[in-house]
Design an enzyme around this catalytic site. Structure first.
Site, PDB file in Angstrom:
ATOM      1  N   HIS A 176      28.387  -5.623   2.332  1.00 33.20           N
ATOM      2  CA  HIS A 176      27.705  -6.706   1.606  1.00 33.20           C
ATOM      3  C   HIS A 176      26.237  -6.376   1.442  1.00 33.20           C
ATOM      4  CE1 HIS A 176      31.376  -8.986   2.089  1.00 33.20           C
ATOM      5  NE2 HIS A 176      31.378  -8.623   3.362  1.00 33.20           N
ATOM      6  N   GLU A 200      15.442  -4.410  -1.679  1.00 35.47           N
ATOM      7  CA  GLU A 200      14.771  -5.627  -2.165  1.00 35.47           C
ATOM      8  C   GLU A 200      15.249  -6.019  -3.557  1.00 35.47           C
ATOM      9  OE1 GLU A 200      13.175  -7.192  -0.106  1.00 35.47           O
ATOM     10  OE2 GLU A 200      12.747  -5.665   1.385  1.00 35.47           O
TER      11      GLU A 200
END
Ligand code: FAD
Length: 390
Positions: free
Chosen positions: A142, A369
């Site tokens: 994930h 990010e």
């Protein structure tokens, strides 16, 4: 009129105040002394030696949790924090990652969502660089979709017991504290995990082709038992980690342009001394077209970064605006690194010059990010009102 400055053709410096410039000089001087002369060797060796010493030095110059208030933090403006990120990444993205994860992810999570006890206990030592922090959100299965994370925290009496694995965690193996996001009966919650807690380990990830002067690790949580007050009390759900990512993304908006600046400056100076066909290659129109386009993109990026920084300083910066900045800066930086590389010819692939290292680093910066696709989807949703994530 004075001569134009090829390193600041649009007069960006005039938009900064004395304090901004002083912060920038402090970080720049530290990087030139402590990082730039050594980082190519660290990179080739795939290590960040003396990372604890570097962290203390960064703490001493006020670079850790720089934009946070109180608890030993410098309380700098967002623009000053951005300028610091730019200078750090002009040296190496790995150094900027160390500082971003410490300040924007681990310390910000504690500062924004922690209890008063969490803040008192951890933040002053983290600001001083005595304790390194990491931020565990991504898991092996994930990444872009952290809402599906599987690491669990279950109640046993008043204790919490954590199980699961985190992947690609910056600072993991050298951290004294980990902020770990886990699934509970009450949704996703953040946990403050001292890394000496039994059941916690952080094996380092080796064989990276990018961000080699940075510690990246797995986090393994095997029945990690924590007291009731280990949970961050002030936030529930994905809003918690996303608020931290927004801070770190903001740092990247500036940081990636630092890497680009180094590449462009290397190519520009090289082009004035390298001769082919009897003249400096910077005298050929095709080289000048490359330099002009790179300078244009770098300076547009800086103006956007400053705009976003000023919005952050007035409290009006929206997450999708950060997405514009992150998407643009990293894209532009990768293109500048690649084009700069061509100007150095074969020398461009040598670690004698910094370009190949920055180029490879920027591939990580592109992915972490929020990948470019995630930022396009954020912006796309604002533009159309349609959620295209799934
Ligand atoms: P995936 O999510 O599997 O994505 C693979 C590709 O599929 C990407 O191109 C992506 O954009 C695309 N994709 C996925 N979903 C969609 C969609 N809906 N539509 C279109 N395209 C899609 N994480 C932390 O928690 N803490 C850290 O400190 C940290 N440090 C890192 C350091 C390094 C050096 C690196 C490389 C990563 C780090 N990360 C960290 C992890 C990073 O945040 C993730 O790698 C990132 O979120 C992407 O996740 P993934 O690698 O699993 O890729």
């Amino acid at each position: 009129m004075s001569h134009p400055d090829p390193r600041d053709p649009l007069g960006f410096d005039d938009l900064l105040d004395d304090e901004d410039r002083a912060v920038r000089e402090t970080i720049r001087a530290w990087c030139q002394d402590r990082v730039t002369p050594h980082v190519a060797d660290w990179y080739e060796a795939g290590e960040l030696p003396a990372v604890r010493e570097l962290a203390r030095e960064l703490g001493a110059i006020g670079a850790l949790g720089m934009h946070l208030e109180g608890y030993g933090c410098a309380g700098a403006t967002a623009v000053q924090y951005g300028l610091a990120c730019l200078e750090l990444e002009a040296a190496d993205s790995g150094l900027r990652s160390l500082v971003s994860v410490q300040g924007s992810l681990a310390m910000y999570a504690l500062h924004r969502w922690g209890s008063e006890e969490h803040k008192q206990h951890w933040l002053p030592r983290m600001a001083a660089g005595e304790v390194i922090g990491c931020f565990g959100l991504t898991e092996p299965d994930h990444g872009s979709d952290p809402g599906a994370l599987r690491t669990s925290a279950r109640r046993e009496g008043t204790d919490w017991v954590l199980n699961g694995r985190k992947m690609w965690i910056t600072n993991g193996s050298v951290a004294g504290v980990a902020v770990v996001w886990a699934r509970t009966d009450d949704g996703i919650r953040g946990f403050v995990v001292p890394t000496n807690t039994p059941g916690f380990s952080a094996p380092e990830i080796k064989h990276k082709g990018s961000l080699r002067a940075s510690v990246t690790s797995e986090l393994v949580l095997d029945d990690v038992r924590l007291p009731a007050d280990a949970v961050l009390p002030e936030v529930r759900g994905l809003r918690g980690p996303l608020s931290c990512l927004n801070q770190a993304r903001y740092g990247i908006v500036w940081g990636a342009l630092g890497a680009a600046r180094t590449c462009l400056e290397t190519a520009r100076t090289y082009s004035t001394t390298r001769e082919q066909f009897g003249r400096p290659i910077g005298g050929f129109q095709l080289t000048q077209a490359k330099l002009a386009d790179m300078s244009l993109e770098l300076n547009k990026g800086l103006l956007l970064a400053l705009h976003l920084g000023r919005r952050m300083d007035t409290g009006s910066l929206r997450p999708e605006q950060v997405s514009y900045g992150k998407l643009n800066s990293v894209r532009v930086a990768i293109e500048i690194a690649r084009t700069s590389r061509t100007i150095l010819g074969a020398n461009g692939i040598s670690h004698e010059y910094p370009i190949m290292r920055h180029s490879a680093n920027l591939e990580s910066v592109l992915t972490y990010e929020g990948t470019p696709e995630m930022h396009q989807l954020v912006i796309g949703k604002v533009l159309t009102g349609q959620d295209a994530f799934r």
